[in-house]
Design a protein around this motif. Structure first.
Motif, short mmCIF file in Angstrom:
data_model
loop_
_atom_site.label_atom_id
_atom_site.label_comp_id
_atom_site.label_asym_id
_atom_site.label_seq_id
_atom_site.Cartn_x
_atom_site.Cartn_y
_atom_site.Cartn_z
N UNK A 29 0.64 0.58 2.22
CA UNK A 29 -0.49 -0.31 2.53
C UNK A 29 -0.55 -0.62 4.02
N UNK A 30 0.61 -0.85 4.63
CA UNK A 30 0.64 -1.16 6.07
C UNK A 30 0.20 0.05 6.89
N UNK A 31 0.66 1.25 6.49
CA UNK A 31 0.30 2.46 7.23
C UNK A 31 -1.21 2.71 7.12
N UNK A 32 -1.75 2.57 5.92
CA UNK A 32 -3.19 2.80 5.73
C UNK A 32 -3.99 1.73 6.47
N UNK A 33 -3.49 0.49 6.50
CA UNK A 33 -4.19 -0.59 7.20
C UNK A 33 -4.19 -0.34 8.71
N UNK A 34 -3.06 0.16 9.22
CA UNK A 34 -2.97 0.45 10.66
C UNK A 34 -3.97 1.54 11.02
N UNK A 35 -4.00 2.61 10.21
CA UNK A 35 -4.93 3.72 10.49
C UNK A 35 -6.38 3.27 10.44
N UNK A 36 -6.66 2.32 9.54
CA UNK A 36 -8.06 1.87 9.39
C UNK A 36 -8.41 0.75 10.37
N UNK A 37 -7.43 0.30 11.17
CA UNK A 37 -7.70 -0.77 12.14
C UNK A 37 -7.97 -2.12 11.49
N UNK A 38 -7.34 -2.36 10.35
CA UNK A 38 -7.53 -3.63 9.62
C UNK A 38 -7.06 -4.78 10.51
N UNK A 39 -7.89 -5.85 10.58
CA UNK A 39 -7.58 -6.93 11.53
C UNK A 39 -6.76 -8.06 10.92
N UNK A 40 -6.64 -8.08 9.58
CA UNK A 40 -5.89 -9.17 8.94
C UNK A 40 -5.26 -8.64 7.64
N UNK A 41 -3.94 -8.72 7.57
CA UNK A 41 -3.20 -8.25 6.39
C UNK A 41 -2.60 -9.48 5.72
N UNK A 42 -2.94 -9.67 4.46
CA UNK A 42 -2.43 -10.85 3.74
C UNK A 42 -1.61 -10.42 2.53
N UNK A 43 -0.60 -11.21 2.20
CA UNK A 43 0.18 -10.92 0.98
C UNK A 43 0.59 -12.22 0.33
#
Ligand SMILES: NC(=O)c1ccc[n+]([C@@H]2O[C@H](COP(=O)([O-])OP(=O)(O)OC[C@H]3O[C@@H](n4cnc5c(N)ncnc54)[C@H](OP(=O)(O)O)[C@@H]3O)[C@@H](O)[C@H]2O)c1
Length: 250
Positions: free
Chosen positions: A79-93
């Motif tokens: 999830x973190x790798x895909x979020x980094x590639x997509x330029x996600x600005x906020x990751x919540x868990x």
């Protein structure tokens, strides 16, 4: 704003998706039910492409041995790798109040790994620590099953309704990353033995609850305050008694 909810079919995920949609957010529902798998990576990148935020409310199907650890390690890395590639600005868990104090347990060690991976990723994030959901109290009681009775410690909990957790998580996802861990809990404190008696009485279950402070929770011996938050950010509105009455009426 577009948000991907990973674990969208779950107890929190379904409520979260509803709350976000009601607030006008474009939501991508993701989980194996929707053909997206954060462990194998199946359809993960398309599910995250273009998302402003990703919310991880997944859970492992099995908690024993290394299965939760394998799940959260693989799922969070992907999830973190895909979020980094997509330029996600906020990751919540979503994680659990007391996790750092419960790492003797396989499950909480796995949650700690999940949290540490998020912090180490150096991406804008918010980790929400919740106390036990009202909906999970029967599971907590079952952990103490001993023949025809239950052995549970008097350690305190401040459980919270899944509806309140989902509402607070939706608000956080629509705001700026906190780059921190926030804690939420319900509005009343109970002993684990006490809440078990309330739950059984409401279900007209006459089985006895024996207070046993050496009885373990996920294999961990508890102090009075192991399961309590250190610094509460938000308190859920729903009272356990009202939730019990409502769920009995359903
Ligand atoms: N229970 C509590 O009292 C409590 C308290 C505080 C925090 N939490 C945390 O809250 C989180 C959510 O709990 P919950 O009770 O809402 O969970 P849940 O109802 O068991 O739902 C789990 C979700 O994870 C999804 N999932 C499972 N395997 C997956 C995979 N390989 N890839 C993507 N998604 C996958 C499931 O999807 P499918 O249905 O499609 O398989 C489902 O949507 C957990 O991380 C837990 O640690 C729980």
């Amino acid at each position: 704003m577009k948000i991907t909810v990973m674990g969208a079919s779950g107890r929190i995920g379904t409520r979260l998706v509803d709350n976000l949609r009601q607030a006008g957010i474009e939501v991508i529902s993701a989980s194996p039910t929707f053909g997206v798998n954060s462990v194998t990576g199946e359809c993960l990148r398309p599910a995250i492409a273009g998302a402003d935020a990703v919310i991880d409310v997944t859970n492992a199907a099995s908690f024993g041995d290394d299965s939760a650890l394998d799940f959260f390690r693989a799922s969070t890395r992907n999830l973190l790798a895909a979020s980094a590639d997509a330029g996600v600005r906020h990751y919540l868990a979503l994680s659990v109040v007391g996790t750092p104090r419960l790492v003797e347990s396989d499950y909480f060690r796995a949650k700690m790994v999940q949290e540490n991976l998020i912090r180490a990723a150096r991406r804008p994030y918010t980790i929400l620590h919740s106390t036990q959901f009202f909906e999970f109290i029967s599971g907590v009681i079952d952990m103490g099953a001993d023949g025809d009775s239950f052995r549970l410690p008097s350690a305190y909990i401040k459980p919270i309704a899944a509806d309140d957790v989902a509402e607070i998580l939706a608000e956080l996802a629509m705001g700026a990353p906190r780059n921190d861990t926030l804690e939420i809990n319900g509005n009343a404190q109970f002993g684990l033995d006490e809440i078990a008696r309330m739950h059984l009485a409401a279900n007209e279950d006459s089985r006895q609850v024996i207070t046993d402070d050496s009885a373990r929770y996920y294999g961990v011996e508890l102090n009075d305050d192991t399961l309590l938050p250190l610094k509460t950010a938000r308190v859920g509105a729903l009272r356990y008694e009202d939730w019990l009455n409502r769920s009995m009426a359903d």
